[in-house]
Motif scaffolding. Structure first.
Motif, PDB file in Angstrom:
ATOM      1  N   VAL A 131     -24.522   7.365  -0.926  1.00  0.00           N
ATOM      2  CA  VAL A 131     -25.240   6.298  -1.629  1.00  0.00           C
ATOM      3  C   VAL A 131     -24.658   6.167  -3.027  1.00  0.00           C
ATOM      4  O   VAL A 131     -24.585   7.154  -3.773  1.00  0.00           O
ATOM      5  CB  VAL A 131     -26.751   6.591  -1.709  1.00  0.00           C
ATOM      6  N   LEU A 132     -24.221   4.971  -3.381  1.00  0.00           N
ATOM      7  CA  LEU A 132     -23.654   4.688  -4.697  1.00  0.00           C
ATOM      8  C   LEU A 132     -24.680   3.867  -5.476  1.00  0.00           C
ATOM      9  O   LEU A 132     -24.976   2.738  -5.118  1.00  0.00           O
ATOM     10  CB  LEU A 132     -22.339   3.917  -4.559  1.00  0.00           C
ATOM     11  N   LEU A 133     -25.227   4.454  -6.551  1.00  0.00           N
ATOM     12  CA  LEU A 133     -26.290   3.808  -7.309  1.00  0.00           C
ATOM     13  C   LEU A 133     -25.733   2.773  -8.277  1.00  0.00           C
ATOM     14  O   LEU A 133     -24.644   2.937  -8.830  1.00  0.00           O
ATOM     15  CB  LEU A 133     -27.079   4.858  -8.094  1.00  0.00           C
ATOM     16  N   VAL A 134     -26.495   1.715  -8.490  1.00  0.00           N
ATOM     17  CA  VAL A 134     -26.148   0.719  -9.504  1.00  0.00           C
ATOM     18  C   VAL A 134     -26.636   1.228 -10.851  1.00  0.00           C
ATOM     19  O   VAL A 134     -27.817   1.551 -11.010  1.00  0.00           O
ATOM     20  CB  VAL A 134     -26.794  -0.638  -9.186  1.00  0.00           C
ATOM     21  N   ASP A 135     -25.733   1.340 -11.828  1.00  0.00           N
ATOM     22  CA  ASP A 135     -26.104   1.804 -13.162  1.00  0.00           C
ATOM     23  C   ASP A 135     -25.338   1.009 -14.217  1.00  0.00           C
ATOM     24  O   ASP A 135     -24.654   0.031 -13.889  1.00  0.00           O
ATOM     25  CB  ASP A 135     -25.865   3.316 -13.311  1.00  0.00           C
ATOM     26  N   LYS A 136     -25.449   1.432 -15.467  1.00  0.00           N
ATOM     27  CA  LYS A 136     -24.869   0.657 -16.569  1.00  0.00           C
ATOM     28  C   LYS A 136     -23.345   0.618 -16.528  1.00  0.00           C
ATOM     29  O   LYS A 136     -22.727  -0.242 -17.167  1.00  0.00           O
ATOM     30  CB  LYS A 136     -25.335   1.223 -17.917  1.00  0.00           C
ATOM     31  N   GLU A 137     -22.697   1.532 -15.789  1.00  0.00           N
ATOM     32  CA  GLU A 137     -21.235   1.539 -15.675  1.00  0.00           C
ATOM     33  C   GLU A 137     -20.747   0.868 -14.395  1.00  0.00           C
ATOM     34  O   GLU A 137     -19.566   0.937 -14.067  1.00  0.00           O
ATOM     35  CB  GLU A 137     -20.719   2.983 -15.721  1.00  0.00           C
ATOM     36  N   PHE A 138     -21.658   0.230 -13.658  1.00  0.00           N
ATOM     37  CA  PHE A 138     -21.296  -0.400 -12.386  1.00  0.00           C
ATOM     38  C   PHE A 138     -20.290  -1.523 -12.630  1.00  0.00           C
ATOM     39  O   PHE A 138     -20.507  -2.413 -13.467  1.00  0.00           O
ATOM     40  CB  PHE A 138     -22.547  -0.951 -11.701  1.00  0.00           C
ATOM     41  N   ASN A 139     -19.182  -1.473 -11.889  1.00  0.00           N
ATOM     42  CA  ASN A 139     -18.112  -2.444 -12.090  1.00  0.00           C
ATOM     43  C   ASN A 139     -17.279  -2.554 -10.824  1.00  0.00           C
ATOM     44  O   ASN A 139     -17.170  -1.599 -10.047  1.00  0.00           O
ATOM     45  CB  ASN A 139     -17.227  -2.015 -13.267  1.00  0.00           C
ATOM     46  N   ILE A 140     -16.690  -3.737 -10.598  1.00  0.00           N
ATOM     47  CA  ILE A 140     -15.876  -3.966  -9.406  1.00  0.00           C
ATOM     48  C   ILE A 140     -14.506  -4.483  -9.827  1.00  0.00           C
ATOM     49  O   ILE A 140     -14.410  -5.420 -10.625  1.00  0.00           O
ATOM     50  CB  ILE A 140     -16.539  -4.990  -8.462  1.00  0.00           C
ATOM     51  N   LYS A 141     -13.448  -3.851  -9.289  1.00  0.00           N
ATOM     52  CA  LYS A 141     -12.077  -4.268  -9.546  1.00  0.00           C
ATOM     53  C   LYS A 141     -11.411  -4.600  -8.229  1.00  0.00           C
ATOM     54  O   LYS A 141     -11.770  -4.058  -7.183  1.00  0.00           O
ATOM     55  CB  LYS A 141     -11.302  -3.169 -10.273  1.00  0.00           C
ATOM     56  N   ILE A 142     -10.420  -5.475  -8.297  1.00  0.00           N
ATOM     57  CA  ILE A 142      -9.752  -5.917  -7.079  1.00  0.00           C
ATOM     58  C   ILE A 142      -8.258  -6.001  -7.338  1.00  0.00           C
ATOM     59  O   ILE A 142      -7.817  -6.247  -8.456  1.00  0.00           O
ATOM     60  CB  ILE A 142     -10.312  -7.295  -6.630  1.00  0.00           C
ATOM     61  N   GLY A 143      -7.465  -5.744  -6.284  1.00  0.00           N
ATOM     62  CA  GLY A 143      -6.024  -5.883  -6.393  1.00  0.00           C
ATOM     63  C   GLY A 143      -5.290  -4.556  -6.325  1.00  0.00           C
ATOM     64  O   GLY A 143      -5.828  -3.494  -6.604  1.00  0.00           O
ATOM     65  N   GLN A 144      -4.029  -4.609  -5.944  1.00  0.00           N
ATOM     66  CA  GLN A 144      -3.210  -3.402  -5.788  1.00  0.00           C
ATOM     67  C   GLN A 144      -2.952  -2.717  -7.116  1.00  0.00           C
ATOM     68  O   GLN A 144      -2.889  -1.489  -7.191  1.00  0.00           O
ATOM     69  CB  GLN A 144      -1.888  -3.756  -5.114  1.00  0.00           C
ATOM     70  N   LYS A 145      -2.799  -3.491  -8.185  1.00  0.00           N
ATOM     71  CA  LYS A 145      -2.523  -2.914  -9.496  1.00  0.00           C
ATOM     72  C   LYS A 145      -3.693  -2.060  -9.974  1.00  0.00           C
ATOM     73  O   LYS A 145      -3.510  -0.986 -10.561  1.00  0.00           O
ATOM     74  CB  LYS A 145      -2.241  -4.026 -10.511  1.00  0.00           C
ATOM     75  N   GLU A 146      -4.915  -2.507  -9.715  1.00  0.00           N
ATOM     76  CA  GLU A 146      -6.102  -1.791 -10.176  1.00  0.00           C
ATOM     77  C   GLU A 146      -6.458  -0.614  -9.268  1.00  0.00           C
ATOM     78  O   GLU A 146      -6.947   0.416  -9.726  1.00  0.00           O
ATOM     79  CB  GLU A 146      -7.298  -2.752 -10.242  1.00  0.00           C
ATOM     80  N   THR A 147      -6.209  -0.762  -7.963  1.00  0.00           N
ATOM     81  CA  THR A 147      -6.698   0.223  -6.993  1.00  0.00           C
ATOM     82  C   THR A 147      -5.605   1.081  -6.369  1.00  0.00           C
ATOM     83  O   THR A 147      -5.924   2.012  -5.627  1.00  0.00           O
ATOM     84  CB  THR A 147      -7.449  -0.499  -5.860  1.00  0.00           C
ATOM     85  N   GLU A 148      -4.320   0.754  -6.611  1.00  0.00           N
ATOM     86  CA  GLU A 148      -3.194   1.445  -5.993  1.00  0.00           C
ATOM     87  C   GLU A 148      -3.234   1.322  -4.471  1.00  0.00           C
ATOM     88  O   GLU A 148      -2.718   2.179  -3.755  1.00  0.00           O
ATOM     89  CB  GLU A 148      -3.167   2.927  -6.390  1.00  0.00           C
ATOM     90  N   THR A 149      -3.890   0.278  -3.985  1.00  0.00           N
ATOM     91  CA  THR A 149      -4.024   0.045  -2.549  1.00  0.00           C
ATOM     92  C   THR A 149      -3.857  -1.442  -2.278  1.00  0.00           C
ATOM     93  O   THR A 149      -4.450  -2.270  -2.973  1.00  0.00           O
ATOM     94  CB  THR A 149      -5.413   0.496  -2.044  1.00  0.00           C
ATOM     95  N   LYS A 150      -3.045  -1.788  -1.276  1.00  0.00           N
ATOM     96  CA  LYS A 150      -2.881  -3.188  -0.912  1.00  0.00           C
ATOM     97  C   LYS A 150      -4.203  -3.753  -0.422  1.00  0.00           C
ATOM     98  O   LYS A 150      -4.864  -3.160   0.435  1.00  0.00           O
ATOM     99  CB  LYS A 150      -1.808  -3.326   0.172  1.00  0.00           C
ATOM    100  N   TYR A 151      -4.599  -4.879  -0.961  1.00  0.00           N
ATOM    101  CA  TYR A 151      -5.888  -5.498  -0.674  1.00  0.00           C
ATOM    102  C   TYR A 151      -7.037  -4.536  -0.971  1.00  0.00           C
ATOM    103  O   TYR A 151      -8.017  -4.452  -0.233  1.00  0.00           O
ATOM    104  CB  TYR A 151      -5.968  -5.971   0.778  1.00  0.00           C
ATOM    105  N   GLY A 152      -6.890  -3.788  -2.045  1.00  0.00           N
ATOM    106  CA  GLY A 152      -7.887  -2.781  -2.393  1.00  0.00           C
ATOM    107  C   GLY A 152      -9.043  -3.351  -3.202  1.00  0.00           C
ATOM    108  O   GLY A 152      -8.931  -4.371  -3.878  1.00  0.00           O
ATOM    109  N   LEU A 153     -10.171  -2.628  -3.125  1.00  0.00           N
ATOM    110  CA  LEU A 153     -11.377  -2.971  -3.874  1.00  0.00           C
ATOM    111  C   LEU A 153     -11.936  -1.682  -4.455  1.00  0.00           C
ATOM    112  O   LEU A 153     -12.138  -0.715  -3.721  1.00  0.00           O
ATOM    113  CB  LEU A 153     -12.402  -3.636  -2.947  1.00  0.00           C
ATOM    114  N   GLN A 154     -12.153  -1.631  -5.756  1.00  0.00           N
ATOM    115  CA  GLN A 154     -12.657  -0.425  -6.409  1.00  0.00           C
ATOM    116  C   GLN A 154     -14.037  -0.699  -6.993  1.00  0.00           C
ATOM    117  O   GLN A 154     -14.225  -1.633  -7.771  1.00  0.00           O
ATOM    118  CB  GLN A 154     -11.711   0.037  -7.512  1.00  0.00           C
TER     119      GLN A 154
END
Length: 267
Positions: A131-154
């Motif tokens: 379970v990943l809780l929503v808190d004040k640091e909750f953030n979503i990043k997208i892209g290979q540059k941000e996640t080091e994964t092709k079609y990645g989501l962080q």
């Protein structure tokens, strides 16, 4: 399916509804509304048949799971299968010993989005893995540059950076937009810090508030509790909360602030 067909009650609908055969490109604009109506009736008829309604492929297509319509878990967000990368915990002892790509493992999981948390389950058993809780640091990043994964989501919060792998950039963008819009609409109170550094906003006229008042009024009779502890433990008992709930967020000190561990230390 043969066994299921034979076990269907006689009164239940058996005939499989049919989809229109006309290609989408040949449908005129004035017929779009009737086309949508046909699709709606098709899906409704499918869901009336228990054999297809309970089939895992149908549930995946519609985007529902065992936890979709449990009222106490909050409003329903998007759901679906994702590929989840191991690691990313900010809690000491839960990360892989190495940092290279050889240490990462990818697992197929069913991701569920709720107003104050995200969780993923094992597709075969439905057991909740994390379970990943929503808190004040909750953030979503997208892209290979941000996640080091092709079609990645962080997805980040105070305790973890969860890396997901999607089928395409459009698929990753769909997840990012769906999660972000839902959390901003239903879970915005958890994205900021509140009074006394709490993760949750002040709630008026709650049962917990009444129970705290009751404890204060009768605290002289609570000989087996310290006054400060009774206020917390008594109302948790009446609310029937899990003994595994964490009393402090984020979870960065192992199980120290889990309720059962707190009770054990007090005992």
């Amino acid at each position: 399916h043969t066994v299921r067909r034979q076990s269907i009650k006689r009164g239940e609908p058996r005939q499989m509804p049919s989809l229109p055969h006309t290609a989408e490109s040949t449908v005129r604009e004035e017929h779009f509304s009737s086309r949508r109506k046909q699709l709606e009736e098709y899906l409704t008829n499918i869901l009336k048949m228990p054999m297809y309604r309970n089939y895992h492929g149908t549930m995946e297509f519609v985007g529902v799971s065992q936890l979709s319509f449990i009222h106490d878990l909050g409003p329903k967000g998007i759901e679906g299968f994702i590929m989840k990368r191991s690691g990313g915990h900010r809690i000491p002892g839960l990360n892989c010993c190495g940092q290279g790509r050889m240490c990462y493992r990818w697992s197929k999981r069913w991701l569920v989005v709720k107003d104050s948390f995200l969780m993923y389950m094992k597709p075969d058993s439905g057991a909740i893995s994390f379970v990943l809780l929503v808190d004040k640091e909750f953030n979503i990043k997208i892209g290979q540059k941000e996640t080091e994964t092709k079609y990645g989501l962080q997805i980040d919060n105070l305790s973890r950076s969860l890396i997901l792998k999607c089928n395409s950039y459009r698929h990753a963008q769909w997840w990012r937009q769906g999660i972000d819009e839902f959390i901003r609409k239903h879970g915005k109170d958890f994205l900021t810090e509140h009074r006394f550094g709490s993760y949750a906003a002040v709630q008026e006229n709650t049962l917990a508030k009444c129970l705290v008042s009751w404890v204060v009024e009768y605290q002289d009779e609570l000989l087996c509790f310290q006054a400060t502890s009774a206020v917390v433990f008594i109302h948790l008992y009446f609310l029937r909360l899990s003994p595994e709930i964490f009393m402090k967020r984020p979870v960065v000190e192992g199980n120290r602030w889990r309720l059962d561990c707190i009770l054990k230390r007090k005992a």
